[in-house]
Motif scaffolding. Structure first.
Motif: not given
Length: 383
Positions: A261-265, A373-379, A311-316
């Protein structure tokens, strides 16, 4: 819109003049986004809908044109609609085009005239026979062999028309460099083995799809038992490009890491993934790959240059029954994608019982520990 054209054909059945004009309207409609520069000419004509649909786009033809030197002599073995040849004409001293189909030939002659291209010559005939019988030599020979016929689509060079492989010694004897445009589905290593020469490779695509693979062969390099790619360049139209030399890949391992979380994908563009340079990508941009078979990368840094989307990672969230319930409650509307995951995107969306859309992405993926994993990100943001 297709149904409108079909109805017009039925209405004007038996009127060849009207049917030809309907064909031209439909071709212009279907190629409007692909040929914005070419279609500025109101007199440009199409020989058939099939040729229009298979033609090179203006943007890709510009990339092909960047591969040739100023003032060179070009032979286009497979004229078709002629888009590549017409772009070559802006840079080459002379362009000779060969076209086997009579209507396509006549249409190309018309288009050369209406475009005012005084350095382009179109010849009707078989291109390999032309090379056999001419005494001319060229700086560049360009070939885009047909990949479709009555039996379907073909990917291997030997299955395309014309079959360039047995004619390679002849073709290379008449040029300094041969450029072969091939299917985006082609296996690059197998194709280089077919060619039998060390080659440069250019993979061309858009943000969403790989369009083609181009092989560039120096006529002065001989056949080798173990041909390889000397240099690979992945070009994305309106995006960051990426190139590497496969022989320099001395480290067999990528840098691996798990998303936080807080990192980038980061997801590479399709042309980059097709190029196969994932280890070079990891090294050049200092990003960690999630898994050998998960073509996603992560980093704590927000990179301004990367050949892909950020993508900015919101939560994992570890994938589990509890995760399914959590996502359903907290993200009832979210876009879904899967990468190296046991479910397809539609299957995962159905399992989560969510509606696709909104301003968030969910990636179902596998990390380097094998965890789902389910990685939630911004668009995503194209870089």
């Amino acid at each position: 819109m297709k149904e409108d054209f079909n109805r017009l054909r039925l209405r004007h059945h038996g009127d060849p003049v009207m049917l030809e004009e309907i064909l031209q309207c439909e071709c212009r409609y279907k190629t409007a986004s692909k040929l914005p520069e070419t279609l500025l000419n109101p007199d440009f004509r199409f020989p058939s809908l099939a040729v229009a649909e298979m033609s090179t786009s203006d943007a890709v033809a510009d990339i092909h044109c960047s591969m040739i030197p100023d003032g060179c002599r070009v032979l286009d073995m497979t004229c078709g609609l002629g888009i590549d040849a017409f772009h070559f004409a802006a840079k080459a001293s002379e362009v000779t085009c060969i076209e086997l189909d009579n209507k396509a030939y006549r249409t190309a002659v018309h288009n050369v005239r209406t475009l005012g291209l005084t350095n382009v010559t179109v010849i009707e005939g078989d291109s390999i026979r032309y090379i056999e019988n001419t005494d001319k030599n060229f700086d560049i020979i360009f070939a885009d062999p047909a990949r479709r016929d009555s039996s379907g689509r073909h990917f291997a060079l030997r299955d395309c028309s014309p079959d360039l492989i047995p004619a390679l010694p002849l073709i290379l004897s008449r040029c300094s460099q041969l450029i072969i445009k091939a299917s985006p589905m082609i296996d690059i290593k197998s194709a280089i083995a077919e060619i039998g020469h060390n080659t440069d490779v250019c993979v061309i695509g858009t943000h969403k799809e790989c369009k083609e693979v181009v092989f560039i062969i120096d006529a002065h390099t001989g056949v080798t038992d173990t041909p390889t790619a000397k240099h690979i360049n992945a070009i994305t139209i309106d995006g960051t490009s990426f190139d590497f030399n496969p022989a320099e890949n001395t480290d067999p391992h990528s840098l691996f890491g798990s998303p936080q979380s807080g990192d980038y994908l980061y997801e590479p563009y399709p042309s980059v993934m097709k190029s196969g340079g994932m280890r070079f990508l990891s090294e050049q941009f200092n990003v960690a790959k999630l898994h050998p078979n998960t073509h996603l990368f992560t980093s704590s840094d927000c990179l301004d240059v990367f050949p892909g989307e950020r993508f900015e990672i919101v939560e994992v969230i570890p994938f589990s029954k509890q995760a399914v319930k959590y996502v359903n409650q907290n993200y009832p509307t979210i876009n879904v994608a899967t990468r190296n995951f046991p479910l397809t995107a539609p299957q995962l969306a159905a399992k989560l019982k969510i509606k696709e859309g909104g301003d968030r992405m969910l990636f179902g993926c596998t990390d380097n520990t094998g965890s789902k994993l389910l990685v939630i990100t911004t668009m995503g943001t194209a870089i």
